[in-house]
Scaffold this motif. Structure first.
Motif, PDB file in Angstrom:
ATOM      1  N   LEU A  26     -39.102 -23.951 -10.427  1.00  0.00           N
ATOM      2  CA  LEU A  26     -37.942 -24.840 -10.334  1.00  0.00           C
ATOM      3  C   LEU A  26     -38.225 -26.234 -10.890  1.00  0.00           C
ATOM      4  N   THR A  27     -39.439 -26.713 -10.745  1.00  0.00           N
ATOM      5  CA  THR A  27     -39.781 -28.013 -11.311  1.00  0.00           C
ATOM      6  C   THR A  27     -39.797 -27.944 -12.832  1.00  0.00           C
ATOM      7  N   HIS A  28     -40.276 -26.849 -13.388  1.00  0.00           N
ATOM      8  CA  HIS A  28     -40.261 -26.689 -14.839  1.00  0.00           C
ATOM      9  C   HIS A  28     -38.834 -26.582 -15.363  1.00  0.00           C
ATOM     10  N   VAL A  29     -37.975 -25.879 -14.643  1.00  0.00           N
ATOM     11  CA  VAL A  29     -36.573 -25.792 -15.057  1.00  0.00           C
ATOM     12  C   VAL A  29     -35.937 -27.171 -15.032  1.00  0.00           C
ATOM     13  N   LEU A  30     -36.184 -27.919 -13.968  1.00  0.00           N
ATOM     14  CA  LEU A  30     -35.644 -29.271 -13.857  1.00  0.00           C
ATOM     15  C   LEU A  30     -36.158 -30.169 -14.980  1.00  0.00           C
ATOM     16  N   ALA A  31     -37.444 -30.083 -15.288  1.00  0.00           N
ATOM     17  CA  ALA A  31     -38.010 -30.897 -16.363  1.00  0.00           C
ATOM     18  C   ALA A  31     -37.416 -30.509 -17.714  1.00  0.00           C
ATOM     19  N   LYS A  62     -47.361 -29.610 -20.111  1.00  0.00           N
ATOM     20  CA  LYS A  62     -48.428 -30.276 -19.356  1.00  0.00           C
ATOM     21  C   LYS A  62     -47.856 -31.288 -18.370  1.00  0.00           C
ATOM     22  N   SER A  63     -46.939 -32.131 -18.797  1.00  0.00           N
ATOM     23  CA  SER A  63     -46.384 -33.144 -17.893  1.00  0.00           C
ATOM     24  C   SER A  63     -45.502 -32.485 -16.822  1.00  0.00           C
ATOM     25  N   ALA A  64     -44.807 -31.396 -17.181  1.00  0.00           N
ATOM     26  CA  ALA A  64     -44.007 -30.675 -16.193  1.00  0.00           C
ATOM     27  C   ALA A  64     -44.911 -30.019 -15.148  1.00  0.00           C
ATOM     28  N   SER A  65     -46.063 -29.538 -15.555  1.00  0.00           N
ATOM     29  CA  SER A  65     -47.006 -28.924 -14.616  1.00  0.00           C
ATOM     30  C   SER A  65     -47.588 -29.948 -13.659  1.00  0.00           C
ATOM     31  N   ILE A  66     -47.902 -31.130 -14.168  1.00  0.00           N
ATOM     32  CA  ILE A  66     -48.420 -32.202 -13.313  1.00  0.00           C
ATOM     33  C   ILE A  66     -47.356 -32.616 -12.292  1.00  0.00           C
TER      34      ILE A  66
END
Length: 62
Positions: free
Chosen positions: A13-18, A32-36
Motif C-alpha cells: 500500500l505504501t508503494h501504491v501511494l508513492a 528505493k525511496s518508496a521502500s524506505i
C-alpha cells in the motif's frame, strides 16, 4: 502471522501511494525511496498497535 501480513500490506500500500502521488506530481517513481518510506510506515504501524493495545484481562467491566 499478523506481523507478516502487516509487513506485506504495508509495503504494497505504501508503494501504491508513492506511485500515485509521484504520478500526480509528474515525478518518476522511485522504488528505493518508496521502500524506505514503507519501512518507516510499517514501524509506525507496529508502534501504534502496541500503544493502542488494551489487554482484555485488564478491562474494567461496566
Amino acid at each position: 502471522m499478523k506481523y507478516f501480513w502487516t509487513l506485506v500490506w504495508g509495503f504494497i500500500l505504501t508503494h501504491v501511494l508513492a506511485y500515485v502521488a509521484n504520478s500526480m506530481l509528474g515525478l518518476p517513481y522511485e522504488f528505493k525511496s518508496a521502500s524506505i518510506l514503507a519501512i518507516g510506515v510499517i514501524i509506525l504501524l507496529y508502534f501504534a498497535a502496541a500503544a493502542l493495545y488494551v489487554d482484555p484481562s485488564k478491562k474494567q467491566h461496566s
